[in-house]
Design a protein around this motif. Structure first.
Motif, short mmCIF file in Angstrom:
data_model
loop_
_atom_site.label_atom_id
_atom_site.label_comp_id
_atom_site.label_asym_id
_atom_site.label_seq_id
_atom_site.Cartn_x
_atom_site.Cartn_y
_atom_site.Cartn_z
N LYS A 73 -2.19 3.09 -25.56
CA LYS A 73 -0.90 3.50 -25.03
C LYS A 73 -1.03 4.50 -23.90
O LYS A 73 -0.14 4.66 -23.10
CB LYS A 73 -0.05 4.11 -26.14
N ASP A 74 -2.12 5.23 -23.86
CA ASP A 74 -2.34 6.20 -22.80
C ASP A 74 -3.80 6.60 -22.83
O ASP A 74 -4.57 6.07 -23.63
CB ASP A 74 -1.41 7.42 -22.97
N VAL A 75 -4.16 7.56 -21.97
CA VAL A 75 -5.51 8.10 -22.03
C VAL A 75 -5.60 9.11 -23.17
O VAL A 75 -4.59 9.47 -23.76
CB VAL A 75 -5.90 8.76 -20.69
N ASN A 97 -6.65 4.90 -13.81
CA ASN A 97 -5.57 5.51 -14.56
C ASN A 97 -4.56 4.48 -15.05
O ASN A 97 -4.12 4.50 -16.19
CB ASN A 97 -4.84 6.53 -13.69
N PHE A 98 -4.19 3.58 -14.15
CA PHE A 98 -3.14 2.63 -14.50
C PHE A 98 -3.64 1.61 -15.51
O PHE A 98 -2.97 1.33 -16.52
CB PHE A 98 -2.63 1.91 -13.24
N PHE A 99 -4.83 1.06 -15.28
CA PHE A 99 -5.21 -0.12 -16.05
C PHE A 99 -6.25 0.11 -17.13
O PHE A 99 -6.36 -0.70 -18.04
CB PHE A 99 -5.67 -1.24 -15.11
N LEU A 100 -7.02 1.22 -17.04
CA LEU A 100 -8.00 1.43 -18.09
C LEU A 100 -7.35 1.43 -19.48
O LEU A 100 -7.77 0.67 -20.36
CB LEU A 100 -8.79 2.71 -17.84
N PRO A 101 -6.31 2.23 -19.72
CA PRO A 101 -5.70 2.21 -21.06
C PRO A 101 -5.15 0.83 -21.41
O PRO A 101 -5.30 0.37 -22.55
CB PRO A 101 -4.57 3.23 -20.95
#
Lengths: 200, 100, 541
Positions: C109-111, C99-103
């Motif tokens: 900017k987000d998922v 969640n934190f680093f994939l985007p």
């Protein structure tokens, strides 16, 4: 909250398809269980199937296929900005979905009336394979019924949104995705018909 | 530098009309009729009907009603991967059941 | 790409909306905050389950059996397993670091679906609360083991129904996260971020997400069947009604073995990020690692029945599943070789994250190789349902996923909170963790080979010495873990400010401030090269 609302209809459809993947696998697990048991008890499944009402099963198939058609026609109507037609198509779908549920409940009611329901005293006297057949019958048609109810809820919202213009010619992804869900419910029924009603 | 991300714009600009879906629906009804008919002939026919006509019907719904025909390759791959996975689960399970 | 001297946006940790404090966190759709919500909840669950494990080890000292009855012991190992598996290792790296680093790693900017992301967290918490409720309501804490085997799970008077429903809800959360990540990777990559320019952690999360959506529904439906069976007696798993418990085992493991890869793949991905950074060298065999993730996801889904070798399956199935089990070791080994190959002739900067990454490799190798041993049919008959199995999966799940989780936490900690922890304290915590871990779980491997069955409340005298060794090991381990978490907690509260790029990493997260601003990037970066090009970086500066 972070104000970067961007629109990605393709992404939304992809997300919906991936959700449908989970639905397919969910029912896939039940189909696997069904084939495992049918392989084990071919004669009992044959006999169990003969207790089901083919006429009602086929009627419900036609009802659902038609409701699928009207959803897809509603999308065409929205694409062409024919709102009244879209509303008519969607209402038809909702009505057909309700008819499906009514027929289904008559069918289940008849089974219960004959003492054919899980844990019933009558069912306990039947051979093990038939008990499993009815266990699966109620589980699979029941879970399908739950999906029909959810689908009707979602499509009712869509009817509302088409009426209020939230779903319109240049923005109909929600309707499209709801339609996808409804079609999948239809596809599952397409498989349930021969597995149960035509098994005899 | 070639930019790899696909543009979110709709892939299909030309939307299909009413007629095609009504035709598909008619075919689906006919296939259902065939399926019921076959199941009345004999058990063997019923099983063959189940194995051939049912996937065909499902395929028509997927391809037309669910617009797979008008989507890019990704969506088709997603569906095929899912069906393939289920098929493999099924086959491996039967490596146990069928050889008992 | 490396200039970010003045950033207009405040850090994501600062409340900018109309809501403040806890409410702002509980209604956030920011992927970074959701990641922290997962992390805080999971750390709590981890500590609880760790405490339960600690108590279980005390029971094996026998003098504590006056306090814990046999029935309580059954509940303890069930709850320990359920919490650790469903609330810690399965969501583990994917929900927190994914969640934190994939985007950030793909320059987004987000998922794709931020609100769905928050909903997934609520499903996770709902499942967790239901799991806790199941301990105190109905017939009491479930005593079936985390695998809920039929027919016992259908007949036991304990509150299995609620626990199983909790697992169902948690599965739902996992599926929704998977859907979100796949869509994000397909749709949200920055310009120029081609598939083979993605950091390998993204490939790992991508493969994991596919298992999450392809396997989780199977266990969902299986658990629904258990509930229906308990309430309505549908008979599918009940032999008295013609059902088959073996079908339960098949369906359960069709998910629960791939779940092991849901747990380990993102862990491997995190290790793959850490190694190049501290070897200051591009990864050895990028494509091999990317494809081995997909191969593990694929082949790993086809080996489930190796949990059932002694259940009386057909000879054909035994051979097939044994063979496939051996095959799945190949892509795992490919990764290990590539990590070692990356370190070779690198200019190694030995820092806490690398220490834990190397610990991961060492312990994971023991876990993996003992796994191959069990894949052999004859050996399996001997060690089935013994402590060997328990030791093996703790080497994989804790030595593998757990250590990688710690390594990833140490690696990304300065980025996530903008604070730096005391490296000395972390080194100090490593010794009791490593020594205690091996005493405890290698002790279990030996106990298993000696013939000690798992899940037993009591043991024969000949096993006592090793049980004492393992229990003492568990004390070291718990001590080390408390030091580790204490150090990090202190750093969050009072740590000194971290630099934007303390490790000299070259992936995108190190190009933005620590902690990252609300929308990650002021302007979406344009990517022109692969993820680990240290030469390119040096050439620029």
């Amino acid at each position: 909250m972070s104000g970067h609302v961007h629109r990605d209809d393709y992404g939304a459809r992809l997300g919906m398809w991936l959700f449908l993947v989970t639905e397919m696998v969910l029912f896939g697990g039940l189909f696997i269980a069904y084939s495992y048991m049918r392989y084990r008890y071919p004669a009992e499944f044959h006999h169990g199937g003969s207790e089901l009402n083919v006429t009602l099963g086929v009627t419900n198939t036609i009802v659902l296929l038609t409701s699928s058609l009207t959803v897809v026609l509603a999308i065409v109507a929205v694409q062409r900005a024919e709102r009244k037609r879209a509303l008519a198509f969607l209402s038809t779908t909702l009505a057909l979905g309700l008819i499906f549920l009514v027929i289904k409940s008559f069918e289940w009611g008849a089974k219960f009336h004959h003492g054919l329901y899980p844990n019933s005293p009558h069912l306990a006297t039947l051979p093990p394979g038939e008990q499993v057949f009815f266990g699966l019958y109620f589980t699979m048609t029941g879970l399908h019924g739950v999906h029909v109810i959810v689908g009707l809820g979602v499509l009712s919202v869509m009817l509302w949104w088409v009426a209020t213009g939230r779903v319109r010619q240049d923005r109909y992804i929600h309707l499209e995705n709801s339609g996808l869900y409804w079609h999948l419910v239809d596809v599952i029924w397409i498989f349930l018909l021969p597995l149960f009603y035509l098994a005899a | 530098m070639s930019v790899s991300i696909e543009h979110p714009a709709e892939a299909h600009t030309e939307h299909p009309g009413y007629a095609i879906f009504i035709k598909v629906w008619l075919v689906l009804l006919v296939l259902t009729g065939c399926l019921v008919g076959m199941s009345h002939v004999s058990q063997t026919y019923a099983v063959w009907g189940l194995l051939t006509l049912t996937p065909l019907k499902a395929g028509l719904v997927f391809y037309f009603f669910m617009h797979l025909k008008y989507e890019g390759p990704l969506f088709k791959v997603v569906v095929l991967v899912t069906l393939g996975t289920l098929l493999i689960f099924f086959a491996l399970l039967f490596s146990d059941v069928a050889f008992h | 790409m490396t200039t970010h001297a003045s950033t207009a946006q405040p850090s994501y940790l600062v409340d900018t909306g109309t809501r403040k404090g806890l409410l702002a966190w509980l209604t956030t759709t920011d992927h970074k905050r959701i990641a922290l919500l997962y992390l805080y909840a999971m750390s709590m669950f981890f500590l609880i389950a760790m405490g339960i494990g600690f108590v279980m080890r005390l029971v094996q000292l026998t003098s504590f059996q006056k306090l814990i009855t046999a029935q309580t012991y059954n509940a303890l190992f069930t709850v320990h397993g359920v919490i650790m598996i469903f609330l810690f290792v399965i969501p583990g790296l994917s929900a927190v670091f994914g969640n934190f680093f994939l985007p950030i790693l793909i320059g987004a900017k987000d998922v794709s679906f931020p609100r769905l992301n928050l909903a997934s967290w609520y499903f996770f918490m709902a499942g967790a609360i239901l799991a806790v409720l199941s301990l105190f309501t109905g017939g009491g804490a479930p005593d079936t083991g985390w695998s809920f085997y039929a027919p016992f799970s259908l007949k036991t008077g304990t509150n299995v129904s609620l626990a199983v429903f909790a697992a169902f809800v948690l599965g739902f959360s996992s599926m929704l996260t998977g859907i979100n990540f796949i869509t994000t990777i397909h749709r949200m990559r920055a310009p120029g971020m081609q598939w083979f320019r993605m950091p390998l952690f993204c490939w790992a999360v991508y493969s994991t997400a596919w298992i999450q959506i392809l396997a989780t529904p199977i266990v969902a439906i299986t658990l629904v069947l258990v509930i229906l069976e308990r309430f309505f007696g549908i008979g599918v798993f009940d032999p008295a009604k013609g059902g088959d418990p073996l079908l339960y085992q098949h369906l359960f493991w069709i998910y629960s073995h791939p779940a092991v890869y849901i747990m380990i793949l993102p862990a491997m991905g995190a290790i793959t990020e850490i190694i190049p950074t501290f070897a200051k060298r591009t990864i050895f065999g990028y494509k091999a690692i990317a494809f081995s993730s997909m191969a593990i996801a694929g082949v790993g889904s086809l080996v489930w029945a190796h949990h059932m070798f002694t259940s009386g399956m057909s000879g054909m199935a035994l051979m097939l599943f044994s063979l496939l089990t051996m095959v799945v070791a190949v892509p795992s080994a490919v990764k290990v070789f590539n990590w070692v190959g990356t370190l070779y002739k690198g200019s190694i900067d030995f820092q806490p994250p690398l220490l834990f990454a190397l610990t991961f490799i060492f312990l994971f190798c023991i876990g993996g190789l003992t796994g191959v041993m069990q894949g052999a049919l004859a050996v399996n008959v001997h060690i089935h349902d013994t402590y060997f199995i328990v030791g093996h999966f703790h080497y994989v799940m804790f030595g593998g996923t757990g250590m990688a989780f710690f390594a990833a936490l140490l690696y990304w900690f300065p980025k996530m909170w903008g604070k730096m922890y005391s490296k000395k304290a972390i080194y100090a915590s490593w010794f009791p963790i490593f020594i205690g871990f091996n005493m405890l779980y290698f002790g279990m491997l030996i106990l298993g080979l000696m013939g000690m069955p798992r899940r037993y409340y009591v043991h024969l005298p000949q096993f006592h010495t090793m049980h004492v060794v393992a229990t003492v090991g568990s004390w070291f381990l718990v001590l080390g873990l408390l030091m580790f978490f204490g150090t990090l907690l202190y750093a969050i509260l009072k740590g000194e400010k971290a630099e934007d790029n303390p490790w000299g990493g070259v992936t995108l997260e190190w190009t933005i401030p620590s902690p990252p601003p609300l929308e990650n990037f002021e302007t979406i970066p344009i990517v022109t090269h692969g993820p680990y090009e240290f030469g390119a970086q040096e050439g620029k500066s």
